[in-house]
Design a protein around this motif. Structure first.
Motif, short mmCIF file in Angstrom:
data_model
loop_
_atom_site.label_atom_id
_atom_site.label_comp_id
_atom_site.label_asym_id
_atom_site.label_seq_id
_atom_site.Cartn_x
_atom_site.Cartn_y
_atom_site.Cartn_z
N THR A 23 0.84 -1.30 0.10
CA THR A 23 -0.09 -0.12 -0.03
C THR A 23 0.99 1.12 0.07
O THR A 23 0.62 2.36 -0.89
CB THR A 23 -0.71 -0.09 1.25
N LEU A 24 2.13 1.15 0.76
CA LEU A 24 2.92 2.33 0.77
C LEU A 24 3.55 2.48 -0.57
O LEU A 24 3.38 3.62 -1.12
CB LEU A 24 4.05 2.10 1.84
N ILE A 25 4.04 1.45 -1.09
CA ILE A 25 4.66 1.77 -2.38
C ILE A 25 3.55 2.23 -3.56
O ILE A 25 4.04 2.94 -4.18
CB ILE A 25 5.10 0.25 -2.93
N LEU A 26 2.43 1.84 -3.48
CA LEU A 26 1.40 2.37 -4.45
C LEU A 26 1.15 3.72 -4.07
O LEU A 26 1.18 4.47 -5.05
CB LEU A 26 0.17 1.34 -4.24
N PHE A 27 1.30 4.19 -2.87
CA PHE A 27 0.99 5.50 -2.50
C PHE A 27 2.20 6.33 -2.96
O PHE A 27 1.96 7.34 -3.76
CB PHE A 27 0.95 5.74 -1.01
N ILE A 28 3.17 5.90 -2.88
CA ILE A 28 4.38 6.59 -3.20
C ILE A 28 4.23 6.76 -4.93
O ILE A 28 4.44 7.94 -5.60
CB ILE A 28 5.84 5.94 -2.84
N ILE A 29 3.86 5.64 -5.65
CA ILE A 29 4.01 5.74 -7.12
C ILE A 29 2.70 6.50 -7.45
O ILE A 29 2.99 7.30 -8.61
CB ILE A 29 3.56 4.36 -7.55
N LYS A 30 1.78 6.63 -6.81
CA LYS A 30 0.48 7.52 -7.19
C LYS A 30 0.68 8.97 -6.86
O LYS A 30 0.55 9.77 -7.90
CB LYS A 30 -0.73 7.10 -6.45
N PHE A 31 1.17 9.28 -5.75
CA PHE A 31 1.28 10.52 -5.24
C PHE A 31 2.50 11.34 -5.20
O PHE A 31 2.76 12.21 -5.66
CB PHE A 31 0.31 10.94 -3.95
N VAL A 32 3.29 10.44 -4.35
CA VAL A 32 4.56 11.24 -3.98
C VAL A 32 5.61 11.40 -5.10
O VAL A 32 6.21 12.42 -5.32
CB VAL A 32 5.38 10.35 -2.72
N ALA A 33 5.74 10.23 -5.77
CA ALA A 33 6.85 10.36 -7.05
C ALA A 33 6.46 11.37 -8.03
O ALA A 33 7.30 12.07 -8.37
CB ALA A 33 6.98 8.87 -7.58
N PRO A 34 5.26 11.31 -8.60
CA PRO A 34 5.05 12.23 -9.62
C PRO A 34 5.04 13.73 -9.19
O PRO A 34 5.56 14.60 -10.01
CB PRO A 34 3.32 11.98 -10.02
N LEU A 35 4.55 14.06 -7.97
CA LEU A 35 4.56 15.35 -7.60
C LEU A 35 6.15 15.58 -7.10
O LEU A 35 6.31 16.71 -7.52
CB LEU A 35 3.83 15.38 -6.03
N ALA A 36 6.81 14.88 -6.68
CA ALA A 36 8.25 15.11 -6.47
C ALA A 36 8.94 15.34 -7.63
O ALA A 36 9.86 16.44 -7.78
CB ALA A 36 8.92 14.13 -5.29
N ILE A 37 8.84 14.61 -8.52
CA ILE A 37 9.71 14.82 -9.66
C ILE A 37 9.01 15.98 -10.31
O ILE A 37 9.98 17.00 -10.57
CB ILE A 37 9.34 13.50 -10.80
N ALA A 38 7.76 16.31 -10.30
CA ALA A 38 7.59 17.60 -10.97
C ALA A 38 7.94 18.94 -10.25
O ALA A 38 8.70 19.73 -10.84
CB ALA A 38 5.73 17.61 -10.82
N ILE A 39 7.92 18.93 -9.09
CA ILE A 39 8.46 19.90 -8.25
C ILE A 39 10.07 20.34 -8.58
O ILE A 39 10.44 21.47 -8.93
CB ILE A 39 8.31 19.80 -6.77
N ILE A 40 10.48 19.19 -8.43
CA ILE A 40 12.18 19.19 -8.46
C ILE A 40 12.51 19.48 -10.01
O ILE A 40 13.38 20.49 -10.34
CB ILE A 40 12.80 17.77 -8.31
N ILE A 86 10.61 21.33 -12.25
CA ILE A 86 10.16 22.79 -12.47
C ILE A 86 11.21 23.67 -11.75
O ILE A 86 11.45 24.74 -12.30
CB ILE A 86 8.86 23.09 -11.87
N ARG A 87 11.47 23.45 -10.63
CA ARG A 87 12.62 24.26 -9.83
C ARG A 87 13.77 24.02 -10.61
O ARG A 87 14.67 25.26 -10.78
CB ARG A 87 12.65 23.73 -8.41
N GLY A 88 14.25 23.05 -11.05
CA GLY A 88 15.73 23.00 -11.53
C GLY A 88 15.62 23.61 -12.66
O GLY A 88 16.55 24.12 -13.21
N LEU A 89 14.65 23.91 -13.59
CA LEU A 89 14.66 24.36 -14.94
C LEU A 89 14.74 26.14 -14.60
O LEU A 89 14.71 26.84 -15.38
CB LEU A 89 13.70 24.22 -15.83
#
Ligand code: PFF
Length: 450
Positions: free
Chosen positions: A424-441, A443-446
């Motif tokens: 359940t934790l892995i799915l939570f990360i895949i669904k919410f944490v990973a996409p959001l974190a990648i998007a934020i990093i 956008i900031r990085g660029l």
């Protein structure tokens, strides 16, 4: 659809060795120290490790899931799992990204061959840093020589891919990857006991958080994805060769751990030695190709170690270039229905056409500069800092949101046979944490939003 022979990997160790063979490469031993040196040392390492755990493992797992479930190449897998949608575009992006990476990766891979010859002829013996640096730079200015080695490396890659990857890669990776690890460990001990090595270890392990900014984050994210070979479908393709009863989660974890171990070990080899010999940590490309021969000069048996090291570096590069080329070839064979032989010839020729510019762009006064970056750096930046993060983000979104919970659990537990307590934790990360974190990093990085 033309069926390719998919003689799946034979054993669990074989899968791990082959996927680790793709992951462990110049990215760990050559690119990681460069990035770390340019981005402030230990602070970069910490961010890197955090990103590996929170984002790297879930993206890798997602790729394995897509590959094994669909039993197809990077593009075909999306076509099968999400017919009549725009998702196959993610696969196309991956194939394109593989092409871009291979074009500049083969430049450095070619250097390993030059350095094997040099070590064979004892060409580093008794030379100091200034001479080694001069020779390295002279070598870059011999454009034709770089291009020749690059072409030769691409030819070797094509040869293995054409011959059929599975038996070759699985067999050799199982022997060569552990050998690389042992050599690195010996070198790490030698380097960390050189006079003045402490400063190098401090650079590697004492973080200065004032060095952290958006650019460091995006570089770390790009490096994680590059190093783990995720975000472009290489592990979707390899995932399609994994058997139905293998545990995808532990496979992803083992591959990630080995890859990270090799990167950190490479850091322990390079930085103490660099500080000991007065090489700047920002020395970039020279870190591996100049600093290591200096250590070998100081070692008993240095000649043999030097030779073995560059051979293993070439092999590590080869198992990675094979997986890059395989992404393109599997696509051409299965989707465009070209014979494997011609698909390989076409992919190699196309890569070489772009790769020449990457190699020649490293000469002094090169005309091959775009927007202030050499073609080599430009291709590196485009793939690592843009295509891989975007690809990785879309891949986790696909698994988390499009495939959904039921299919995700089915794949990760092998249809209920495995007990994965943190699913359940892995799915939570895949669904919410990973996409959001990648998007934020991303956008900031660029620098779009500071
Ligand atoms: N992971 C490889 C390395 O660290 O050298 C590079 C790489 C191989 C990137 C395969 C992407 C890929 F698909």
């Amino acid at each position: 659809m033309a069926k390719t022979k998919r003689d799946a990997f034979g054993s669990k160790i074989g899968i791990i060795a082959a996927a680790a063979g793709s992951a462990v490469g110049l990215g760990n031993i050559y690119r990681f120290p460069c990035e770390l040196g340019n981005n402030g040392g230990a602070a970069f390492l910490l961010v890197y490790l955090a990103i590996v755990l929170v984002l790297g493992v879930p993206v890798m797992l997602s790729e394995f899931i897509i590959g094994r479930r669909s039993q197809a190449n990077a593009v075909g897998s999306f076509k099968k799992l999400a017919p009549k949608t725009f998702w196959p575009i993610v696969g196309f992006m991956g194939v394109f990204c593989g092409f871009v990476i291979l074009a500049f990766y083969s430049t450095v891979s070619g250097w390993t061959l030059e350095y094997i010859c040099k070590s064979l002829m004892n060409g580093f013996h008794g030379k100091d840093l200034a001479i080694l640096e001069q020779e390295f730079s002279d070598f870059h200015n011999m454009g034709w020589k770089n291009v020749m080695w690059q072409a030769f490396f691409i030819f070797m890659t094509g040869f293995v891919v054409f011959k059929g990857v599975q038996k070759g890669i699985e067999k050799y990776s199982k022997i060569l990857m552990p050998m690389l690890l042992v050599i690195l460990m010996v070198l790490a001990v030698r380097s960390a006991t050189l006079p003045g090595a402490k400063e190098g270890l401090a650079f590697l392990f004492h973080p200065d958080f004032s060095k952290l900014n958006g650019e460091v984050l995006i570089s770390a994210l790009g490096q994680v994805f590059f190093s783990l070979s995720v975000g472009m479908g290489a592990l979707i393709t390899y995932g399609s060769y994994i058997q139905k009863n293998d545990n995808l989660a532990t496979t992803a974890l083992s591959v990630t751990l080995s890859d990270t171990l090799v990167a950190v070990l490479a850091g322990i080899v390079i930085f103490p030695a660099a500080f000991s010999f007065g090489v700047q940590p920002e020395a970039g490309m020279g870190l591996v190709f100049n600093t290591l021969p200096l250590i070998f000069n100081q070692m008993t048996g240095g000649y043999v170690f030097c030779l073995i090291f560059f051979v293993l570096l070439a092999v590590a590069a080869l198992t990675s270039t094979i997986s890059l080329l395989e992404v393109m070839v599997a696509y051409l064979v299965e989707e465009i229905h070209i014979k494997r032989k011609w698909a390989t010839v076409f992919a190699c020729a196309a890569t070489m056409c772009l790769g020449v510019f990457a190699s020649l762009s490293l000469m002094d006064n090169t005309p091959f500069v775009i927007g202030g970056k050499t073609v080599f750096d430009g291709l590196d930046f485009l793939s690592s800092n843009i295509l891989l993060p975007v690809g990785g983000m879309l891949i986790v979104i696909f698994v988390g949101w499009y495939l959904g919970k039921k299919k995700f659990y089915e794949e990760i537990t092998n249809g209920g046979q495995l007990k994965i307590r943190i699913k359940t934790l892995i799915l939570f990360i895949i669904k919410f944490v990973a996409p959001l974190a990648i998007a934020i990093i991303f956008i900031r990085g660029l620098g779009l939003f500071n």
